[in-house]
Design a protein around this motif. Sequence first.
Motif, mmCIF file in Angstrom:
data_model
loop_
_atom_site.group_PDB
_atom_site.id
_atom_site.type_symbol
_atom_site.label_atom_id
_atom_site.label_comp_id
_atom_site.label_asym_id
_atom_site.label_seq_id
_atom_site.Cartn_x
_atom_site.Cartn_y
_atom_site.Cartn_z
ATOM 1 N N GLY A 32 3.368 9.544 -0.580
ATOM 2 C CA GLY A 32 1.919 9.724 -0.574
ATOM 3 C C GLY A 32 1.232 8.553 0.088
ATOM 4 N N PRO A 33 -0.023 8.758 0.472
ATOM 5 C CA PRO A 33 -0.742 7.709 1.195
ATOM 6 C C PRO A 33 -1.069 6.510 0.317
ATOM 7 C CG PRO A 33 -2.228 9.511 0.639
ATOM 8 C CD PRO A 33 -0.849 9.955 0.251
ATOM 9 N N ASN A 34 -0.956 5.326 0.918
ATOM 10 C CA ASN A 34 -1.377 4.093 0.257
ATOM 11 C C ASN A 34 -2.796 3.802 0.711
ATOM 12 O OD1 ASN A 34 -1.757 1.539 -0.815
ATOM 13 N ND2 ASN A 34 -0.564 0.536 0.791
ATOM 14 N N LEU A 35 -3.761 3.976 -0.196
ATOM 15 C CA LEU A 35 -5.161 3.786 0.157
ATOM 16 C C LEU A 35 -5.741 2.519 -0.463
ATOM 17 C CD1 LEU A 35 -6.496 7.459 0.015
ATOM 18 C CD2 LEU A 35 -5.351 6.245 1.868
ATOM 19 N N ASP A 36 -4.870 1.522 -0.703
ATOM 20 C CA ASP A 36 -5.361 0.214 -1.139
ATOM 21 C C ASP A 36 -6.220 -0.379 -0.024
ATOM 22 O OD1 ASP A 36 -3.919 0.470 -3.466
ATOM 23 O OD2 ASP A 36 -2.213 -0.698 -2.737
ATOM 24 N N LEU A 37 -7.233 -1.150 -0.407
ATOM 25 C CA LEU A 37 -8.140 -1.707 0.587
ATOM 26 C C LEU A 37 -7.431 -2.679 1.528
ATOM 27 C CD1 LEU A 37 -10.986 -1.970 1.717
ATOM 28 C CD2 LEU A 37 -11.435 -3.734 -0.009
ATOM 29 N N LEU A 38 -6.582 -3.539 0.981
ATOM 30 C CA LEU A 38 -5.850 -4.506 1.789
ATOM 31 C C LEU A 38 -4.359 -4.232 1.688
ATOM 32 C CD1 LEU A 38 -7.737 -7.845 0.992
ATOM 33 C CD2 LEU A 38 -8.310 -6.075 2.653
ATOM 34 N N GLU A 39 -3.629 -4.635 2.709
ATOM 35 C CA GLU A 39 -2.180 -4.454 2.733
ATOM 36 C C GLU A 39 -1.535 -5.679 3.380
ATOM 37 O OE1 GLU A 39 -1.277 -1.030 5.069
ATOM 38 O OE2 GLU A 39 -1.906 -1.938 6.960
ATOM 39 N N PRO A 40 -0.238 -5.887 3.141
ATOM 40 C CA PRO A 40 0.431 -7.046 3.745
ATOM 41 C C PRO A 40 0.380 -6.996 5.273
ATOM 42 C CG PRO A 40 1.774 -6.097 1.992
ATOM 43 C CD PRO A 40 0.657 -5.140 2.222
ATOM 44 N N TYR A 41 0.174 -8.156 5.862
ATOM 45 C CA TYR A 41 0.178 -8.273 7.320
ATOM 46 C C TYR A 41 1.609 -8.086 7.817
ATOM 47 C CZ TYR A 41 -1.573 -10.037 11.797
ATOM 48 O OH TYR A 41 -1.960 -10.146 13.100
ATOM 49 N N PRO A 42 1.827 -7.260 8.845
ATOM 50 C CA PRO A 42 3.199 -7.018 9.324
ATOM 51 C C PRO A 42 3.928 -8.302 9.689
ATOM 52 C CG PRO A 42 1.672 -5.448 10.321
ATOM 53 C CD PRO A 42 0.828 -6.456 9.583
ATOM 54 N N GLY A 43 5.042 -8.528 9.039
ATOM 55 C CA GLY A 43 5.858 -9.695 9.327
ATOM 56 C C GLY A 43 5.353 -11.000 8.745
ATOM 57 N N ARG A 44 4.279 -10.952 7.958
ATOM 58 C CA ARG A 44 3.715 -12.177 7.370
ATOM 59 C C ARG A 44 3.419 -11.933 5.896
ATOM 60 N NH1 ARG A 44 0.983 -15.741 10.768
ATOM 61 N NH2 ARG A 44 0.702 -16.939 8.830
ATOM 62 N N SER A 45 4.257 -12.418 5.028
ATOM 63 C CA SER A 45 4.068 -12.218 3.588
ATOM 64 C C SER A 45 2.933 -13.067 3.027
ATOM 65 C CB SER A 45 5.355 -12.554 2.838
ATOM 66 O OG SER A 45 5.736 -13.911 3.051
ATOM 67 N N ASP A 46 2.456 -14.045 3.837
ATOM 68 C CA ASP A 46 1.402 -14.934 3.360
ATOM 69 C C ASP A 46 0.002 -14.452 3.728
ATOM 70 O OD1 ASP A 46 2.077 -15.382 6.064
ATOM 71 O OD2 ASP A 46 1.080 -17.329 6.038
ATOM 72 N N LEU A 47 -0.092 -13.291 4.412
ATOM 73 C CA LEU A 47 -1.386 -12.803 4.873
ATOM 74 C C LEU A 47 -1.630 -11.351 4.442
ATOM 75 C CD1 LEU A 47 -1.476 -14.141 8.564
ATOM 76 C CD2 LEU A 47 -2.611 -15.120 6.561
ATOM 77 N N LEU A 48 -2.916 -11.012 4.322
ATOM 78 C CA LEU A 48 -3.338 -9.642 4.032
ATOM 79 C C LEU A 48 -4.347 -9.222 5.090
ATOM 80 C CD1 LEU A 48 -4.027 -10.016 0.194
ATOM 81 C CD2 LEU A 48 -2.085 -8.811 1.207
ATOM 82 N N LEU A 49 -4.339 -7.943 5.439
ATOM 83 C CA LEU A 49 -5.345 -7.418 6.351
ATOM 84 C C LEU A 49 -5.858 -6.091 5.828
ATOM 85 C CD1 LEU A 49 -3.800 -5.916 9.618
ATOM 86 C CD2 LEU A 49 -2.556 -6.140 7.473
ATOM 87 N N ALA A 50 -6.962 -5.613 6.394
ATOM 88 C CA ALA A 50 -7.564 -4.366 5.942
ATOM 89 C C ALA A 50 -6.649 -3.192 6.273
ATOM 90 C CB ALA A 50 -8.927 -4.183 6.593
ATOM 91 N N ASN A 51 -6.482 -2.303 5.311
ATOM 92 C CA ASN A 51 -5.640 -1.121 5.484
ATOM 93 C C ASN A 51 -6.423 -0.058 6.256
ATOM 94 O OD1 ASN A 51 -4.013 1.114 5.244
ATOM 95 N ND2 ASN A 51 -4.112 1.228 3.023
ATOM 96 N N PRO A 52 -5.997 0.304 7.478
ATOM 97 C CA PRO A 52 -6.759 1.289 8.259
ATOM 98 C C PRO A 52 -6.804 2.667 7.610
ATOM 99 C CG PRO A 52 -4.638 0.815 9.307
ATOM 100 C CD PRO A 52 -4.798 -0.173 8.196
#
Length: 201
Positions: A32-52
Motif C-alpha cells: 500500500g502507499p506510504n503517505l507520510d509527509l517526509l521520507e528518508p532521502y535516497p542513500g542518506r540515512s541522515d536526511l529527510l525530504l518531502a514525500n511526493p
Amino acid sequence: MRIVIFWLMLVVVLPVAAITILEVFLSLADIGPNLDLLEPYPGRSDLLLANPDVAQRYFPAGDMPGFSSSDAITTVKSDSTIRIFALGGSTTAGFPYNYNGSFPARLKAQLNRAYPGVSIELMNLGLTAVNSFTVLDFVRDVLDYEPDLLVLYFGHNEFYGVFGSASTMGIGSSLVGTRLYLSLTRLRSFNLLRQLIIGKH
C-alpha cells in the motif's frame, strides 16, 4: 452487564484490534502507499525530504503533481539549527515562477546571508490546489520535527481547492466528516480500499 461487555467487544474492541493488526502487517510488508509527509532521502540515512506521494491524501487518483521541492532536513536536529517549514498552495510552491523563484527559496537565501554562521533548514511544503484543510493536516505532521518557525501563506484556494465549499473534490460540507476522512488517509488499509474503489493501480 455481560451483554454490554459482549457488544462492546464485538462492535469496538475487535474491529480496532483487527485494523491495528492489518496496519502493522501492511507496514511491515510495505504494502500500500506510504503517505507520510517526509521520507528518508535516497542513500542518506541522515536526511529527510518531502514525500511526493503525499498529494494522494487529497488527490487519490494521482492526477495532481506532488512537491516540487527537493529540500531536505536532517533526521536529528542539532542545537545550532534553525528549522523552518513553509506551507501553502501553488504560490508557496513557486507558481508562476520555477521552484528557485519561490518566496521560501528567497527567504532561505536571505537568512543565509544575514546569519552566515547558522545552519538554516527551510523546507518548502507548498502543494498545488490545496487550502487550509491541507495546511492544517501538514501542521499536525511538521510539529513532530521540532520546527522553530512555520510560514503559512494560503487563502487563494479556500473555495475551489480540494475540500473547499465549491470544490468537486471532497466528501460534502461536513467539517467533522472532512477531518475524519483526512485522519483515515493515514491508514494503509484505508488507502488500499480507496484505490480499489477508484480503480487506481
